[in-house]
Design a protein around this motif. Structure first.
Motif, mmCIF file in Angstrom:
data_model
loop_
_atom_site.group_PDB
_atom_site.id
_atom_site.type_symbol
_atom_site.label_atom_id
_atom_site.label_comp_id
_atom_site.label_asym_id
_atom_site.label_seq_id
_atom_site.Cartn_x
_atom_site.Cartn_y
_atom_site.Cartn_z
ATOM 1 N N SER A 104 -11.685 -46.109 -15.242
ATOM 2 C CA SER A 104 -13.150 -45.894 -14.971
ATOM 3 C C SER A 104 -13.548 -46.721 -13.951
ATOM 4 O O SER A 104 -14.667 -46.153 -13.408
ATOM 5 N N ILE A 105 -12.715 -47.558 -13.413
ATOM 6 C CA ILE A 105 -13.341 -48.451 -12.608
ATOM 7 C C ILE A 105 -12.849 -47.838 -11.047
ATOM 8 O O ILE A 105 -11.990 -48.493 -10.200
ATOM 9 N N ALA A 106 -13.071 -46.535 -10.806
ATOM 10 C CA ALA A 106 -12.737 -45.987 -9.497
ATOM 11 C C ALA A 106 -13.670 -46.133 -8.418
ATOM 12 O O ALA A 106 -14.811 -46.763 -8.882
ATOM 13 N N THR A 107 -13.397 -45.991 -7.183
ATOM 14 C CA THR A 107 -14.400 -45.856 -5.884
ATOM 15 C C THR A 107 -15.632 -45.437 -6.425
ATOM 16 O O THR A 107 -15.656 -44.389 -6.818
ATOM 17 N N GLY A 108 -16.797 -46.016 -6.163
ATOM 18 C CA GLY A 108 -18.035 -45.531 -6.326
ATOM 19 C C GLY A 108 -18.629 -45.863 -7.842
ATOM 20 O O GLY A 108 -19.962 -45.696 -7.944
ATOM 21 N N ASP B 262 -16.488 -39.955 -10.439
ATOM 22 C CA ASP B 262 -15.297 -38.959 -10.464
ATOM 23 C C ASP B 262 -14.757 -38.953 -9.432
ATOM 24 O O ASP B 262 -15.200 -39.269 -8.399
ATOM 25 N N PRO B 263 -13.474 -38.383 -9.315
ATOM 26 C CA PRO B 263 -12.797 -38.359 -8.203
ATOM 27 C C PRO B 263 -13.264 -37.406 -7.079
ATOM 28 O O PRO B 263 -12.795 -37.730 -5.974
ATOM 29 N N GLN C 178 -14.914 -41.873 -0.251
ATOM 30 C CA GLN C 178 -13.863 -42.710 -0.436
ATOM 31 C C GLN C 178 -13.354 -43.570 0.593
ATOM 32 O O GLN C 178 -13.975 -43.642 1.636
ATOM 33 N N LYS C 179 -12.366 -44.417 0.444
ATOM 34 C CA LYS C 179 -11.741 -45.648 1.292
ATOM 35 C C LYS C 179 -11.681 -44.951 2.677
ATOM 36 O O LYS C 179 -11.776 -45.325 3.666
ATOM 37 N N ARG D 108 -26.206 -39.953 -10.489
ATOM 38 C CA ARG D 108 -25.968 -40.388 -11.551
ATOM 39 C C ARG D 108 -24.250 -39.902 -12.032
ATOM 40 O O ARG D 108 -23.693 -40.161 -13.008
ATOM 41 N N ARG D 109 -23.981 -39.131 -11.297
ATOM 42 C CA ARG D 109 -22.795 -38.772 -11.187
ATOM 43 C C ARG D 109 -21.543 -39.687 -10.673
ATOM 44 O O ARG D 109 -20.601 -39.938 -11.020
ATOM 45 N N TYR D 110 -22.186 -40.442 -9.516
ATOM 46 C CA TYR D 110 -21.404 -41.358 -8.949
ATOM 47 C C TYR D 110 -22.099 -42.814 -9.093
ATOM 48 O O TYR D 110 -22.969 -43.000 -8.283
#
Lengths: 487, 487
Positions: free
Chosen positions: A79-83, A116-117, A122-123, B445-447
């Motif tokens: 859950s702790i993804a980029t963004g 979400d992905p 992203q980086k 709200r998605r990110y």
């Protein structure tokens, strides 16, 4: 039954923790809460590193999390993804890393909003062109966050400068039915075309017409054709001739179909107007203004300026420091032409007295002839300048000035205004402009005319100048250009 | 050949002389120069009095001239009439008059610009309606000069407040092709209609059409229908979810055909947006903001406020002081309805849970029920509020708030925003709004969605509130309303 309102609760921002001479070391041992967006997550065998940014500064807060901290299951669940946005409670600790003095030893993490992905920021490095298609997310990148903060600092410094010098901010109108600058490329503002919901399916025939088939402007909102302003200057002059020194800072518009990295269809302009002032006062004000805002940014945006200096334009800090400290060069247009004729440099556009200076000429003067110093050129031929500029005694030049700076070229254009009614009327006649539509502008010369002068500065050019950002579309939150008015 | 630029020369303004605790007495004996516009001329047997104003403050500089002073012939020639601009050199002397502490004993006068007797702003009182037809000259009156200075102070105080609290100023776009608020009354922005020079004689047939006779938007500047913004909020949210706390301060537009003293077609709006914030934070911020700007004006515009207190709205200083110091009242919409139902007062519009509060209701609550104290009403029925407001747990109200103030009524409207994607999408569906056109708003709200909240304040309403000016068209330099976009 009625309750009272509480105090205005101020969050602790990352800049509050990391800024200051000790870079946060004074807070070591404190337990505090940080809220922001995850920039990166690195799960190592013994510990997890989470970089969090809240936009208050370029620096991230490095959060160091053991697997026994509360909320660690969210790391495991992905859950702790980029963004993602998180709430982190932790203890400030001295950092072993070289990038920051302090880090946060996590006690508890709550994911406020997952990401979400498909999150596009992203980086990995992405192009600025791509980011323009994601203008709603690009402020979450280092570059655009820094641009937003420096833009903000330049805007506030602008207000501070003029307020400290006794200028009054005047909001010039955006919509105008006044045919002021002799038209140019303007946008029409109308309610004859339906609202956005129906516009796409709107027949041309539905537009009201007169019996001659012309557009029936009497049915439009303003009762006549109205347009978006191209400049607030003439309006500012009405206030300068009442309050003495005033300035505008608001949006202006050009419907030029030019898809360049130097032009926007919608841009913010700063237009001071000084009463009881001549061209020398005007140049001195423009110089003092530019030096003030540049100094303000160097002093108040150190971290962001270091970023630009490293990643966007090497040497920009030295260049701006020079601008803030050194005297600017001043020369007449006639001398500038002489200088250009004498050089061995080959130009694409031939140089001749009477011609408008091209970008290549301006860049040669400021970048090569004067080694990067801003140059103010004054007393241009009247044929290439606007009707309201004051005629010099030589009869062939006007009291106009342009300030040129390296890379950006013309940053400021100004003039003393023609305060003599008879000269102004003659000039309107020369140019076949309709005197009647300037009745109120001419009134300013009929009733208590005064020598006055002013200049205009495109705010996004200033942002470019101060940040090194190459494309003007990256110097404004939501750029408008031909074919593009998204978001 | 190139010269250096001089210092930024600062004029001595009348406020520089008359302001300060000694009201100029410290300068007695100094020779100095004042430049401004003649307000009145009184020629007496032994001496001539000239009142000069330069717009830097309400006070005029009284210039006392003997017939042997240099330039006295210009008095005799009638050149120093009301409205003329003059340069006066004189010696500061203690004044025998009661209106001011010092006056200027004239050594030399030069008329810079004459004013002929047709000058419309003579000493006699003229109506505000008349002055709106002379919007280019009205800032030379006491009332409009004072409004301009207080408006300026309110604007600067706005920037100061948000900057001091770490907010970043974001310029939201003016032209937008994004169908954001579900339309409403918008102005269309187009280049399909010719420039101002040709607009009046433009045939409807000249507008490009598709083979189906519809307007051919592909040929328009932006390639699709574009409109003037009605609010910068959704754009501000994109920056709040990257930089945390932001605010906009820029023009917004409504094409409502309402010719009232409370509405403008073009007005400036202030829209802060706070990340990681709920409705309580929002109300606290709105309260702190209003108290800050009111305090700023009371402290920095004493002379102008005294003028409004005497001539425009008796008691306004006490009223504003109360606002600056007292706690505001806070109550729910449900409680407000109950309060209105309980009163014996007869209302034109019946009161019922679910109805929108009318001006008469709002004024009763703030002016009568709570004796002039600002009242914040929260938790409105969701049916009467916008799609983006956060649904409360009761399922029938949203976390919205309005701040009501005496006389002006609703000054601020705000809400916590719906940060939950599924609730927001359901609400768009309920209202039959096109989800696709909100793709970027939904992305927020998605990110990394976060709880966030904000409010909007019409700047001209604030000017009215702070000055007592009754008609909103007198609270902005160049008002735009149906049928009127002059100057």
């Amino acid at each position: 039954m009625a309750e009272k309102i509480g105090e205005f609760r101020k969050k602790l921002r990352i800049v509050d923790i990391m800024a200051g001479p000790d870079e946060g070391l004074g807070r070591v041992g404190q337990t505090l809460v940080v809220m922001g967006w995850v920039r990166t997550l690195r799960v190592q065998s013994s510990v997890t590193f989470i970089e969090v940014n809240d936009g208050s500064c370029l620096s991230n807060m490095q959060c160091v999390m053991d697997s026994d901290a509360e909320g660690y299951d969210q790391v495991e669940a992905g859950s702790i993804a980029t963004g993602a946005s998180i709430w982190v409670q932790g203890i400030v600790a001295a950092s072993k890393g070289s990038k920051q003095k302090v880090e946060l030893k996590v006690k508890k993490i709550i994911v406020l909003g997952k990401s979400d992905p498909s999150y596009p920021i992203q980086k990995k490095r992405v192009s600025r062109e791509f980011l323009r298609t994601k203008a709603h997310l690009r402020p979450r990148t280092n570059t655009f966050g820094a641009v937003a903060r420096v833009r903000n600092a330049l805007a506030f410094a602008t207000h501070k400068f003029f307020q400290e010098h006794g200028f009054v901010w005047v909001s010039s109108p955006i919509v105008t039915a006044s045919d002021c600058e002799g038209a140019g490329e303007q946008f029409c503002v109308t309610t004859l075309i339906p609202n956005s919901g129906e516009a796409f399916d709107s027949p041309v025939d539905a537009i009201p017409k007169t019996k001659d088939g012309l557009i029936d402007w009497s049915q439009d909102f303003f009762g006549k054709p109205a347009f978006l302003t191209v400049s607030g200057q003439l309006n500012a002059e009405t206030y300068a001739t009442a309050l003495s020194d005033v300035y505008t800072f608001g949006p202006t518009f050009r419907a030029e179909n030019s898809n360049t990295s130097r032009h926007l269809a919608e841009f913010w302009m700063i237009e001071p107007e000084l009463a009881f002032a001549d061209l020398n006062d005007d140049m001195a004000c423009a110089t003092a203004y530019l030096q003030y805002v540049v100094t303000y940014v160097l002093e108040n945006c150190k971290e962001d300026m270091d970023f630009f200096n490293t990643w966007i334009e090497k040497g920009i800090i030295d260049r701006l420091s020079d601008v803030a400290e050194k005297d600017f060069v001043q020369m007449t247009y006639t001398d500038a032409i002489e200088l250009l004729l004498k050089t061995n440099k080959k130009f694409e556009f031939p140089v001749k007295w009477g011609c408008d200076l091209q970008s290549e000429h301006e860049r040669y003067i400021t970048e090569e002839a004067f080694g990067g110093c801003p140059v103010i050129i004054r007393d241009y031929p009247k044929e290439i300048k606007a009707f309201y500029m004051r005629q010099n005694d030589d009869g062939r030049t006007v009291a106009a000035m342009d300030m040129l700076v390296p890379r950006v070229g013309e940053l400021i254009g100004g003039s003393q205004r023609e305060e003599r009614l008879e000269y102004l009327e003659a000039r309107l006649d020369d140019l076949k402009l309709n005197k009647d539509s300037y009745w109120w502008y001419l009134d300013l010369r009929r009733y208590g005319s005064v020598p006055h002068a002013g200049f205009g500065l495109g705010f996004e050019r200033l942002v470019q100048f101060a940040t090194g950002i190459e494309n003007i579309r990256d110097a404004i939150p939501f750029p408008r250009a031909p074919g593009s008015a998204e978001f």
